[in-house]
Design an enzyme around this catalytic site. Structure first.
Site, PDB file in Angstrom:
ATOM      1  N   LYS A  90      -9.963   2.662   2.634  1.00  0.00           N
ATOM      2  CA  LYS A  90     -10.366   2.473   1.236  1.00  0.00           C
ATOM      3  C   LYS A  90      -9.477   1.391   0.633  1.00  0.00           C
ATOM      4  O   LYS A  90      -8.319   1.624   0.313  1.00  0.00           O
ATOM      5  CB  LYS A  90     -10.241   3.751   0.412  1.00  0.00           C
TER       6      LYS A  90
ATOM      7  N   GLU B  95       4.253   4.092   1.626  1.00  0.00           N
ATOM      8  CA  GLU B  95       5.071   2.923   1.306  1.00  0.00           C
ATOM      9  C   GLU B  95       4.861   2.678  -0.182  1.00  0.00           C
ATOM     10  O   GLU B  95       3.792   2.263  -0.605  1.00  0.00           O
ATOM     11  CB  GLU B  95       4.621   1.744   2.177  1.00  0.00           C
TER      12      GLU B  95
ATOM     13  N   CYS C   3       6.310  -5.021  -3.696  1.00  0.00           N
ATOM     14  CA  CYS C   3       7.164  -3.836  -3.791  1.00  0.00           C
ATOM     15  C   CYS C   3       8.604  -4.196  -3.452  1.00  0.00           C
ATOM     16  O   CYS C   3       9.519  -3.488  -3.831  1.00  0.00           O
ATOM     17  CB  CYS C   3       6.623  -2.761  -2.865  1.00  0.00           C
TER      18      CYS C   3
ATOM     19  N   GLU D 115       9.442  -0.255 -12.224  1.00  0.00           N
ATOM     20  CA  GLU D 115       8.838  -1.372 -11.500  1.00  0.00           C
ATOM     21  C   GLU D 115       7.917  -2.132 -12.460  1.00  0.00           C
ATOM     22  O   GLU D 115       6.965  -1.563 -12.987  1.00  0.00           O
ATOM     23  CB  GLU D 115       8.045  -0.799 -10.321  1.00  0.00           C
TER      24      GLU D 115
HETATM   25  P1  NAI Z   1      -2.082   2.681  -7.255  1.00  0.00           P
HETATM   26  O1  NAI Z   1      -0.962   3.211  -6.446  1.00  0.00           O
HETATM   27  O2  NAI Z   1      -2.731   3.636  -8.206  1.00  0.00           O
HETATM   28  O3  NAI Z   1      -3.208   2.066  -6.279  1.00  0.00           O
HETATM   29  C1  NAI Z   1      -3.006   1.786  -4.920  1.00  0.00           C
HETATM   30  C2  NAI Z   1      -4.155   2.358  -4.112  1.00  0.00           C
HETATM   31  O4  NAI Z   1      -4.209   3.755  -4.302  1.00  0.00           O
HETATM   32  C3  NAI Z   1      -5.528   1.824  -4.524  1.00  0.00           C
HETATM   33  O5  NAI Z   1      -6.317   1.697  -3.361  1.00  0.00           O
HETATM   34  C4  NAI Z   1      -6.054   2.938  -5.396  1.00  0.00           C
HETATM   35  O6  NAI Z   1      -7.452   2.991  -5.463  1.00  0.00           O
HETATM   36  C5  NAI Z   1      -5.512   4.154  -4.692  1.00  0.00           C
HETATM   37  N1  NAI Z   1      -5.428   5.355  -5.509  1.00  0.00           N
HETATM   38  C6  NAI Z   1      -5.194   5.445  -6.848  1.00  0.00           C
HETATM   39  N2  NAI Z   1      -5.197   6.736  -7.236  1.00  0.00           N
HETATM   40  C7  NAI Z   1      -5.440   7.480  -6.135  1.00  0.00           C
HETATM   41  C8  NAI Z   1      -5.563   8.883  -5.886  1.00  0.00           C
HETATM   42  N3  NAI Z   1      -5.419   9.778  -6.856  1.00  0.00           N
HETATM   43  N4  NAI Z   1      -5.801   9.295  -4.621  1.00  0.00           N
HETATM   44  C9  NAI Z   1      -5.919   8.403  -3.624  1.00  0.00           C
HETATM   45  N5  NAI Z   1      -5.822   7.062  -3.792  1.00  0.00           N
HETATM   46  C10 NAI Z   1      -5.589   6.609  -5.036  1.00  0.00           C
HETATM   47  O7  NAI Z   1      -1.546   1.414  -8.033  1.00  0.00           O
HETATM   48  P2  NAI Z   1      -2.212   0.663  -9.295  1.00  0.00           P
HETATM   49  O8  NAI Z   1      -2.698   1.688 -10.276  1.00  0.00           O
HETATM   50  O9  NAI Z   1      -3.152  -0.350  -8.788  1.00  0.00           O
HETATM   51  O10 NAI Z   1      -0.941  -0.094  -9.885  1.00  0.00           O
HETATM   52  C11 NAI Z   1       0.006   0.597 -10.691  1.00  0.00           C
HETATM   53  C12 NAI Z   1       1.425   0.205 -10.308  1.00  0.00           C
HETATM   54  O11 NAI Z   1       1.705   0.610  -8.985  1.00  0.00           O
HETATM   55  C13 NAI Z   1       1.707  -1.287 -10.306  1.00  0.00           C
HETATM   56  O12 NAI Z   1       2.019  -1.761 -11.575  1.00  0.00           O
HETATM   57  C14 NAI Z   1       2.877  -1.353  -9.384  1.00  0.00           C
HETATM   58  O13 NAI Z   1       4.062  -1.051 -10.088  1.00  0.00           O
HETATM   59  C15 NAI Z   1       2.615  -0.264  -8.375  1.00  0.00           C
HETATM   60  N6  NAI Z   1       2.033  -0.782  -7.099  1.00  0.00           N
HETATM   61  C16 NAI Z   1       2.857  -0.878  -6.015  1.00  0.00           C
HETATM   62  C17 NAI Z   1       2.377  -1.414  -4.840  1.00  0.00           C
HETATM   63  C18 NAI Z   1       3.247  -1.558  -3.643  1.00  0.00           C
HETATM   64  O14 NAI Z   1       3.035  -2.447  -2.844  1.00  0.00           O
HETATM   65  N7  NAI Z   1       4.196  -0.665  -3.430  1.00  0.00           N
HETATM   66  C19 NAI Z   1       1.006  -1.924  -4.727  1.00  0.00           C
HETATM   67  C20 NAI Z   1       0.193  -1.712  -5.905  1.00  0.00           C
HETATM   68  C21 NAI Z   1       0.726  -1.173  -7.046  1.00  0.00           C
END
Ligand code: NAI
Ligand code: MG
Length: 489
Positions: free
Chosen positions: A187, A262, A296, A394
């Site tokens: 996904k 991660e 990250c 972050e």
């Molecule tokens: P997110 O962690 O919510 O999204 C990442 C993935 O998780 C996407 O594919 C999303 O659809 C999925 N996801 C979201 N809620 C979920 C759930 N309840 N169950 C399963 N999958 C789920 O991150 P988002 O909302 O895009 O960004 C928010 C913050 O997260 C950013 O501002 C940043 O600080 C951080 N982030 C960190 C990343 C990293 O590489 N460690 C990458 C993306 C975001």
């Protein structure tokens, strides 16, 4: 600004809504997912929007492939398919570059020459693994008995990826999961589904059996949550926010599926007064501004020794002001693209505001740039203190926070004073100090006199609330495998 005319395959790909990729079918859905081009705040295309039923369907396809052709494929053939997929990614790096430039906004040449090329290399590294995943013969203390181990795939893996490196994060998970013999339901992030759909097509084309790689774009709360909780999924590999990481764990409790996470970071980067200053400033600058701060591992807290803080701040501010920003598909050379979305832009601008309100001083950028698309001017903030929100949370955008310090023990303690532990590092010419840093900094990856390097062969992952499990290297094979102990008597 001169916009690139998309490659004809990209135009064709975007011309009508792409379906879900399940087995060898492309499945249309009644609801569609808007794919926004963050460079212009416009609709680039729509793709099928998957939900819980589609996840069910995809998990069944992955299970059938695992119990069918993929489960009995030879290690030689498995490795060869991974190698062929690597070749196909490299041959089509222009397409991957354009797709990531359109839905993520990153400069096309970066998406093509870095993200796509490193994704291909990732598959090549892991293509060598299937034939080298070996068990052991163990000298047990039981007369007449023999004990050996078999290393087996975990099973059906749900992979949930973020939007910051759409192709590369997919490769980081897919390549070891496939090398270890698993089947996949992927996904992609709702903001960036395009390259995953395209990769699924390439995989079929190079000969992966249908059902080995299934792709279901959808929202985290629907398709993502359904995948994390699915009783037919044996393992979830996730990259994203720490908050969502907790949701993934909650989702896993029903069938106790294996998880690797991660998550976020707030890396400390320490610039000592004995550093090679030119190299340290250049490196520290890109430690944050690389990928527009949407990493990250971004070197988000830059601790600068008090004796050099003015000159370092001046130079970083100058460099930030000199950066050029532009749309992903702009062929005019530019350094950075937009941030991913309007909410993310607002979040980043709010953090800058919060820093100002607490007395931190913006010395470059600090505002939205331009009036179309989600551009944030590259921002440097000085006089940041440890207790400010901008030093603790972050930000995930082009905002470099400068803090200062007096001595080594003090700065190491402050660097470690965070819930995160993904990356950390510093710049110094003192070898004994390098040894102390490598002992004392609490993070999964340390970069010393460099920043941001990764390699398919080198383990990567977080301590503390930056997650668990190590991607890449032989650790990644272990992450997607399980050991069976066999006794003979
Ligand atoms: P997110 O962690 O919510 O999204 C990442 C993935 O998780 C996407 O594919 C999303 O659809 C999925 N996801 C979201 N809620 C979920 C759930 N309840 N169950 C399963 N999958 C789920 O991150 P988002 O909302 O895009 O960004 C928010 C913050 O997260 C950013 O501002 C940043 O600080 C951080 N982030 C960190 C990343 C990293 O590489 N460690 C990458 C993306 C975001
Ligand atoms: Mg989220």
């Amino acid at each position: 600004m001169t916009l690139l005319t998309p490659h004809k395959d990209v135009s064709a790909f975007l011309a009508s809504p792409q379906g879900l990729r399940i087995g060898d079918a492309r499945i249309e859905t009644s609801a569609l997912l808007d794919v926004i081009d963050p460079s212009f705040d416009t609709l680039a295309t729509q793709v099928a929007l998957g939900g819980a039923d589609d996840i069910d369907h995809a998990v069944a396809a992955a299970r059938a492939a695992l119990e069918g052709p993929w489960g009995s494929i030879t290690t030689h053939d498995r490795g060869q398919l991974l190698w062929r997929l690597a070749d196909a990614i490299e041959e089509n790096k222009q397409i991957f570059g354009e797709l990531d430039a359109i839905d993520n906004g990153k400069p096309m040449h970066v998406a093509r020459d870095v993200d796509a090329v490193y994704s291909a290399r990732h598959f090549r590294y892991f293509a060598g693994w299937p034939s080298k995943i070996e068990g052991r013969t163990i000298p047990v203390s039981s007369p007449g008995k023999m004990n050996f181990t078999k290393v087996e795939p975990v099973g059906v893996c749900g992979l949930i990826t973020p939007w910051n490196y759409p192709t590369l994060m997919m490769a980081w998970k897919l390549a070891p999961a496939l090398a270890a013999g698993n089947t996949i339901v992927l996904k992609p992030a709702e903001q960036t589904p395009l390259s995953a759909l395209y990769l699924a097509d390439l995989a079929l084309k190079v000969g992966f059996p249908p059902g080995v790689i299934n792709v279901v774009p959808g929202f985290g709360r629907d398709a993502g949550a359904a995948l994390a909780a699915h009783p037919g999924v044996d393992k979830v590999g996730f990259t994203g926010s720490t908050e969502t990481g907790r949701r993934i764990i909650e989702g896993s409790v029903g069938n106790l599926k294996k998880i690797s996470l991660e998550l976020g970071g707030k890396a400390a980067n320490i610039l000592f007064d004995d550093a090679d200053l030119d190299k340290a400033i250049e490196g520290s600058f890109w430690a944050l501004f690389g990928n527009n701060g949407q990493s990250c591992t971004a070197g988000a807290r830059l601790f600068v020794h008090r004796s050099i803080k003015e000159q370092v701040a001046d130079r970083l501010a100058e460099m930030a002001k000199a950066l050029s920003v532009g749309p992903g598909m702009d062929t005019t050379a530019h350094d950075l693209g937009p941030v991913i979305s309007r909410p993310q832009m607002e979040k980043v601008l709010n953090y800058i505001q919060a820093g100002r309100a607490r007395g931190a001083e913006v010395i470059a950028g600090g505002a939205q740039q331009g009036d179309s698309g989600y551009f944030v001017a590259p921002t440097v903030i000085q006089s940041v203190t440890d207790d400010m929100t901008i030093a603790r949370e972050e930000i995930f955008g082009p905002v470099l926070c400068l803090l200062d310090f007096e001595d080594e023990d003090e700065v190491i303690a402050r660097a470690n004073d965070t819930d995160f532990g993904l990356a950390a590092g510093g710049w110094t010419r003192d070898v004994s100090r390098v040894m102390r840093l490598s002992d004392q900094l609490k993070a999964g990856t340390l970069w010393i006199n460099t920043w941001g390097d990764t390699d398919a062969a080198s383990p990567f992952g977080g301590m503390k609330q930056s997650g668990y499990g190590r991607e890449m290297g032989e650790e990644a094979i272990a992450l997607y495998s399980q050991t069976k102990s066999v006794w003979l008597g």
